[in-house]
Design a protein around this motif. Structure first.
Motif, PDB file in Angstrom:
ATOM      1  N   GLN A  15       0.808  -1.210   0.000  1.00 57.68           N
ATOM      2  CA  GLN A  15       0.000   0.000   0.000  1.00 57.68           C
ATOM      3  C   GLN A  15       0.847   1.268   0.000  1.00 57.68           C
ATOM      4  OE1 GLN A  15       0.542  -1.739   2.705  1.00 57.68           O
ATOM      5  NE2 GLN A  15       0.641  -0.440   4.526  1.00 57.68           N
ATOM      6  N   SER A 131      -2.283   1.432  -2.522  1.00 54.15           N
ATOM      7  CA  SER A 131      -3.380   1.745  -1.620  1.00 54.15           C
ATOM      8  C   SER A 131      -4.006   0.445  -1.140  1.00 54.15           C
ATOM      9  CB  SER A 131      -4.439   2.598  -2.333  1.00 54.15           C
ATOM     10  OG  SER A 131      -5.166   1.795  -3.248  1.00 54.15           O
ATOM     11  N   LEU A 132      -4.914   0.563  -0.172  1.00 50.03           N
ATOM     12  CA  LEU A 132      -5.656  -0.596   0.319  1.00 50.03           C
ATOM     13  C   LEU A 132      -7.099  -0.551  -0.174  1.00 50.03           C
ATOM     14  CD1 LEU A 132      -4.323  -0.686   3.993  1.00 50.03           C
ATOM     15  CD2 LEU A 132      -3.581  -2.079   2.069  1.00 50.03           C
ATOM     16  N   SER A 136      -6.864  -2.785  -5.280  1.00 45.10           N
ATOM     17  CA  SER A 136      -5.914  -3.721  -4.675  1.00 45.10           C
ATOM     18  C   SER A 136      -6.627  -4.979  -4.195  1.00 45.10           C
ATOM     19  CB  SER A 136      -5.182  -3.057  -3.507  1.00 45.10           C
ATOM     20  OG  SER A 136      -4.291  -2.075  -3.965  1.00 45.10           O
ATOM     21  N   LEU A 163      -0.524  -4.066   5.891  1.00 41.90           N
ATOM     22  CA  LEU A 163      -0.446  -4.814   4.634  1.00 41.90           C
ATOM     23  C   LEU A 163      -0.756  -6.290   4.864  1.00 41.90           C
ATOM     24  CD1 LEU A 163       2.417  -4.471   2.033  1.00 41.90           C
ATOM     25  CD2 LEU A 163       1.780  -6.708   2.891  1.00 41.90           C
ATOM     26  N   THR A 166      -4.381  -6.937   5.606  1.00 38.03           N
ATOM     27  CA  THR A 166      -5.199  -6.934   4.395  1.00 38.03           C
ATOM     28  C   THR A 166      -5.139  -8.285   3.698  1.00 38.03           C
ATOM     29  OG1 THR A 166      -4.837  -4.562   4.080  1.00 38.03           O
ATOM     30  CG2 THR A 166      -5.562  -5.825   2.164  1.00 38.03           C
TER      31      THR A 166
END
Length: 255
Positions: A15, A131-132, A136, A163, A166
């Protein structure tokens, strides 16, 4: 489900910006192509840097990956650029974040767009946005593996937990088979104490998460090669980073 014996779909994901993710995507794709692998690069970053690096004019593209992901049209693919194929992007992809909020089956949009091409490639490398966000997330849902570039700098390590969280969330529900292909330390300045300490931290804290590859050195040659729309191996064939890139490519083949 993907046929893992046929294709590896690898999302290069972090991200944070400025970790050489796009350059790594292009150069790993080239090294894999040199190993006689069939490679598709997919640009999921609205900045479209990968598309630009590959020599396409982002302002003169009538169809991009946006058409496939948002409009459910066939994926546009540009063939045989330095031995690789490319699904390009342009700034229109930036609107996809909002447009996909209410889209049906949005989590599967990229996966379904890539599905018709699985038999045509050994590797599909997805350049994720820094980015998240939704783009993504779609990339991780579509992937069989994720490869994580991390700059050997203190600030670049700060968001690592987020990260990994996620990736864990994607694994928990949308893509339970997602694997971590490894961690690639990037932009490494071996002569600095901070870089040495950061590399040691990466090795100490993340080795249980995935394979830690040798660090790729910081070098202006990467930017110069990108400006000329060339992989590093064509721009500077004797550059020491090429051997490291080939080691990573070999590791991806062995997944």
């Amino acid at each position: 489900m993907w046929n893992l014996l046929v294709v590896k779909v690898i999302a290069l994901f972090n991200q944070a910006g400025g970790v050489a993710k796009t350059s790594l995507t292009m150069n790993l794709g080239y090294q894999l192509a040199q190993r006689n692998c069939r490679v598709l690069l997919a640009d999921m970053d609205p900045q479209a840097s990968l598309t630009t690096f590959m020599g396409l004019d982002v302002y003169n593209l009538s169809r991009t990956i946006y058409n496939a992901v948002v409009l459910s049209e066939e994926m546009p693919i540009h063939k045989s650029i330095h031995g690789m194929d490319l699904a390009p992007a342009n700034l229109r992809l930036s609107a996809a974040e909002l447009e996909l909020v209410v889209a049906d089956m949005r989590d599967l949009r990229l996966k379904e767009a890539l599905a018709p091409f699985l038999d045509s490639y050994d590797f599909i490398l997805i350049d994720c946005p820094p980015s998240l966000g939704i783009l993504s997330y779609l990339s991780l849902v579509a992937a069989t593996h994720t490869l994580i570039p991390i700059q050997t700098h203190y600030k670049a390590l700060v968001g690592t937990d987020l990260l990994l969280d996620t990736i864990s969330r994607v694994r928990a529900r949308a893509n339970k088979s997602l694997k971590i292909a490894g961690i690639v330390p990037t932009m490494h300045e071996a002569q600095t104490v901070q870089a040495k300490m950061s590399l040691q931290t990466i090795e100490d804290q993340l080795s249980q998460v995935g394979k830690i590859y040798p660090p790729i050195p910081r070098s202006i040659a990467f930017a110069d090669a990108s400006q000329e729309h060339l992989p590093l191996a064509l721009f500077a064939p004797k550059h020491p980073a090429i051997a490291i890139l080939d080691t990573i490519a070999q590791g991806l083949e062995e997944l």
